[in-house]
Write an enzyme that holds these catalytic residues in place. Structure first.
Site, PDB file in Angstrom:
ATOM      1  CD  GLU A  53      -1.690  -2.377   1.682  1.00  0.00           C
ATOM      2  OE1 GLU A  53      -0.486  -2.592   1.985  1.00  0.00           O
ATOM      3  OE2 GLU A  53      -2.571  -3.230   1.844  1.00  0.00           O
ATOM      4  CG  PHE A 115      -9.558  -9.784  11.363  1.00  0.00           C
ATOM      5  CD1 PHE A 115      -8.283 -10.159  11.786  1.00  0.00           C
ATOM      6  CD2 PHE A 115      -9.845  -9.812  10.007  1.00  0.00           C
ATOM      7  CE1 PHE A 115      -7.320 -10.544  10.871  1.00  0.00           C
ATOM      8  CE2 PHE A 115      -8.888 -10.202   9.087  1.00  0.00           C
ATOM      9  CZ  PHE A 115      -7.617 -10.572   9.518  1.00  0.00           C
ATOM     10  CD  GLN A 116      -7.264  -7.416   7.611  1.00  0.00           C
ATOM     11  OE1 GLN A 116      -8.218  -7.213   6.871  1.00  0.00           O
ATOM     12  NE2 GLN A 116      -6.111  -7.904   7.170  1.00  0.00           N
ATOM     13  CE  LYS A 165     -16.954  -6.670   3.869  1.00  0.00           C
ATOM     14  NZ  LYS A 165     -16.320  -7.955   4.249  1.00  0.00           N
ATOM     15  CG  MET A 480      22.630  12.538   3.509  1.00  0.00           C
ATOM     16  SD  MET A 480      23.783  13.674   2.732  1.00  0.00           S
ATOM     17  CE  MET A 480      22.731  14.409   1.467  1.00  0.00           C
TER      18      MET A 480
END
Lengths: 586, 168
Positions: A53, A115-116, A165, A480
């Site tokens: 993502e 969940f999630q 959802k 760097m």
């Protein structure tokens, strides 16, 4: 006629279509599944399935930064959403118009540690311009329309829309256009006339003016107005890291980039100026160095669309809130009427700056280890690709060299993570840029460290026919950080070795990795082979190309103002400080 | 540093308080007092915030607050043209010997007794911060068992309303 009844998921897709969205980067999961179903049938929206993502977020940023349009990314709830966080923060720092859509667990489960489940609205509050949690299908069109309006107007930025959802599964009449109700959102774009006059007066009186140009010019699309302003007054121009390309590098008034790794003339111009004409810039610490010693003799005109930027770091004698394009247009009209074709006499100022330009041009030395010089490689990429190409960089030495040694002639040709400094930005951002501007040559100029953070998106590029070119400036280390260890930590190289160079165990072997992803992989170790490899990459458009440029690891970025010190302490090479006036001694 | 009273007119939306409070925390400002509640207009709330801060940083926090989409208006209320009130509930230890002294203080400060028990009184007091603080000083020797207070409430004097222009 009665309005059509759609599911929330269908309403999301339809709203995005009606809002003009044509490309989305994302990855599905449980809580966003309902939306992926109608998305499959959309003929107007191309969805590009990423491998992580974060890649979707940076791709949407690259898409937005290359085209000036809104970038859109989509993810599921919980870890899908949290994986977007870095990209959202990045877009927040660099004012990128970004819409992030996330699925959320059913509204009835919110707050139960389902969940999630993650409170992504809460998590992203400090790094979004605004965010919405949607729990009802009927709210979807208005929320998405509001989100796009907020993301793309005023000072652009990321907006997150978290959609439960059950809101996606619910049904509602689809009403378009929806009513947008944002009583607290009124960006000021039109400047105050009196302030324009005051600014013009300061400009006419200035003996050592500088146009201090920031990324706001790019976001506002105000580059032509800026060019006109620069020609009206004949003042020197400095373009910050975010503004490379906002003013043509080929123009003789451009002194280059100011700041920590800016050119000596650009740094000095700000430092010795008596008037900073600040346009869409925000006095970032990487530009000012120590603030109390920054440009102490200068008055400040500060033009910004965000009132909170004005006076945040530096007092503005003439503050102007407005859209850069409108402000500069009005300023040009005012100055033209006042000056009647005459330019303010700043010949002495130019003599001083031109002398610095002659004595301290950008340069580099060959690495001692016999490997290629990274600056040479990057210069050749710029020269062979030309100003119509797009260059996306990661973060670190290669980013600074790309900002310094590639000549930019147009806005939106240089993409990088300026404010956040996000390693791993380059590959997905280049991917997004190529989707937005498929006809352009798009380079990701990346470091061996950065590349290993997001290179999985090469799979996305190969499978979706997005033929970007990746140049890995491979110095086998976090360059760097290593440079700072050399300069400030007695050359003790704590955890900066990456073992990707040809004289190491080469894990991973970038050419093999490229091939595994279906890309053309090329390794270049000698400077005489650089041009041929770049040309081969430019000719190869049936798949992405990865060139592993093996460069010297001790090359450093110069000039440099050590962190926290005054810009007066600029060094053009290690322990070498400029002599400001001929004959002046330290 | 000096004390400033900010009055925010905001949309009554979920998470609004988090956005405002988070902004103060993020920019390093300490909230001295906070009061939130509905206004005369449905859907709009008013937040009164007291902060201890210098003038320039205050300007920055005001500008940052204005950037919050759900914040409609931010006004700094200056003491001379503003009415300010604190509201406190104080539980004081009392017995037969001290009750009358406590009741005398209640009368003097124009406070009110709202609950009586054999060994304690609950007193309600409203007023400017200085008056409420003075009242607490007086009660302290008797033993304050519990104290709760609202944030400062503040409203501009005269007929003007913060919501006026917003509703047009």
């Amino acid at each position: 006629m009665a309005n059509e009844v759609l599911t929330g998921a269908q309403a999301i897709v339809r709203s995005l279509e009606l809002l003009g969205v044509t490309d989305i980067f994302g990855l599905p999961g449980g809580a966003i599944l309902p939306t992926y179903d109608p998305l499959m049938d959309s003929t107007k929206i191309r969805h590009i399935l990423v491998r992580h993502e974060q890649g979707a977020g940076h791709a949407a940023e690259g898409y937005a930064s290359a085209s000036g349009k809104l970038g859109v990314c989509i993810a599921t709830s919980g870890p899908g959403a949290t994986n977007l966080v870095t990209a959202i923060a990045d877009a927040h720092m660099d004012s990128v118009p970004l819409l992030a859509i996330t699925g959320q667990v059913n509204s009835t489960s919110i707050g139960t540690d389902a969940f999630q489940e993650a409170d992504i609205v809460g998590i992203t509050m400090p790094i979004t311009k605004h965010s919405f949690l949607v729990t009802k299908a009927e709210d979807i069109p208005a929320v998405l329309a509001s989100a796009v309006l907020i993301a793309t107007t005023g000072r652009p930025g990321p907006v997150l829309v978290d959609i439960a959802k059950d809101a996606q599964n619910g049904k509602a009449e689809f009403i378009w256009p929806p009513k947008i109700d944002l009583p607290g959102y009124k960006p000021v774009t039109k400047p105050h006339g009196k302030q324009i006059q005051a600014a013009a007066q300061l400009i006419k009186d200035a003996k050592r003016p500088v146009l201090y140009v920031g990324g706001g010019i790019v976001r506002a699309g105000a580059h032509l107005e800026l060019l006109e302003l620069a020609k009206i007054i004949g003042a020197p121009v400095v373009t910050t890291l975010m503004a490379r390309g906002a003013y043509p590098d080929s123009d003789e008034q451009n002194l280059g980039m100011p700041g920590m790794h800016g050119t000596v003339p650009a740094v000095t111009a700000l430092q010795r100026s008596d008037l900073l004409i600040t346009l869409g810039a925000r006095f970032d610490d990487r530009v000012t160095g120590q603030v109390k010693t920054f440009a102490v003799g200068a008055k400040v005109i500060h033009v910004d669309i965000d009132p909170a930027e004005i006076g945040k770091i530096r007092f503005a004698d003439v503050p102007i809130v407005g859209d850069a394009k409108e402000v500069i247009t009005e300023l040009n009209t005012e100055l033209k009427a006042d000056l009647k074709g005459n330019k303010p006499d700043i010949a002495e100022w130019w003599a001083f700056l031109n002398d610095l330009r002659t004595r301290y041009p950008l340069g580099y030395t060959q690495p001692d280890d016999g490997k290629m010089s990274p600056q040479f490689v990057i210069s050749r990429i710029g020269e062979l690709s030309g100003p119509e190409a797009i260059f996306a960089a990661g973060v670190g030495q290669h980013q600074m060299w790309s900002a310094q040694f590639i000549k930019y002639e147009r806005p939106n040709s240089w993409l990088n993570s300026g404010g956040a400094g996000t390693m791993g930005y380059a590959v997905p951002a280049a991917m997004g840029a190529k989707v937005a501007q498929p006809e352009r040559l798009v380079w990701a100029i990346d470091g061996d460290g950065c590349f290993q953070m997001t290179n999985q998106e090469l799979a996305t590029c190969t499978i979706n026919n997005i033929p970007i070119k990746v140049a890995i400036i491979n110095n086998s280390s976090l360059g760097m950080v290593r440079q700072w260890q050399t300069l400030f930590y007695n050359s003790r190289y704590s955890n900066t070795d990456l073992n990707t160079g040809t004289d190491t165990i080469m894990v991973p072997d970038f050419v093999k990795l490229a091939e595994a992803y279906g890309c053309l992989g090329i390794r270049v170790e000698k400077e005489e082979d650089v041009d041929a490899a770049i040309k081969l990459a430019m000719e190869t458009n049936d798949r992405p190309v990865v060139i592993d440029f093996i460069v010297g690891r001790d090359a450093m970025v110069w000039p440099m103002v050590p962190a926290g010190l005054s810009n007066d302490a600029v060094q053009f090479a290690k322990d070498e400080r400029p002599v400001w006036e001929e004959g002046e001694e330290e | 540093m000096s004390q400033h009273v900010l009055s925010l007119l905001v949309e009554d939306r979920p998470g609004l308080l988090t956005r405002v409070a988070g902004l103060f925390a993020r920019r390093g400002f300490n909230i001295e007092s906070l009061a939130v509640g509905a206004t005369e207009v449905e859907g709009l709330s008013r937040i009164t915030v007291v902060v201890n801060v210098d003038g320039l940083p205050l300007e920055q926090v005001t500008k940052q607050l204005n950037k919050l989409i759900n914040v409609i208006k931010v006004v700094e209320l200056d003491a001379e043209t503003t009415v300010e009130r604190d509201h406190m509930l104080i539980k004081v230890r009392t017995d037969a010997a001290t009750r009358s002294q406590v009741l005398e203080a209640v009368t003097l400060f124009r406070a009110r007794v709202i609950d009586v028990a054999s060994d304690a009184l609950i007193i309600e007091v409203t007023g400017e911060t200085a008056k409420c603080q003075a009242f607490i000083k007086v009660l302290e020797p008797f033993g304050i068992k519990e104290l709760v207070q609202s944030g400062v409430l503040a409203i501009g004097r005269g007929s003007k309303s913060i919501t006026e222009k917003v509703l047009k």
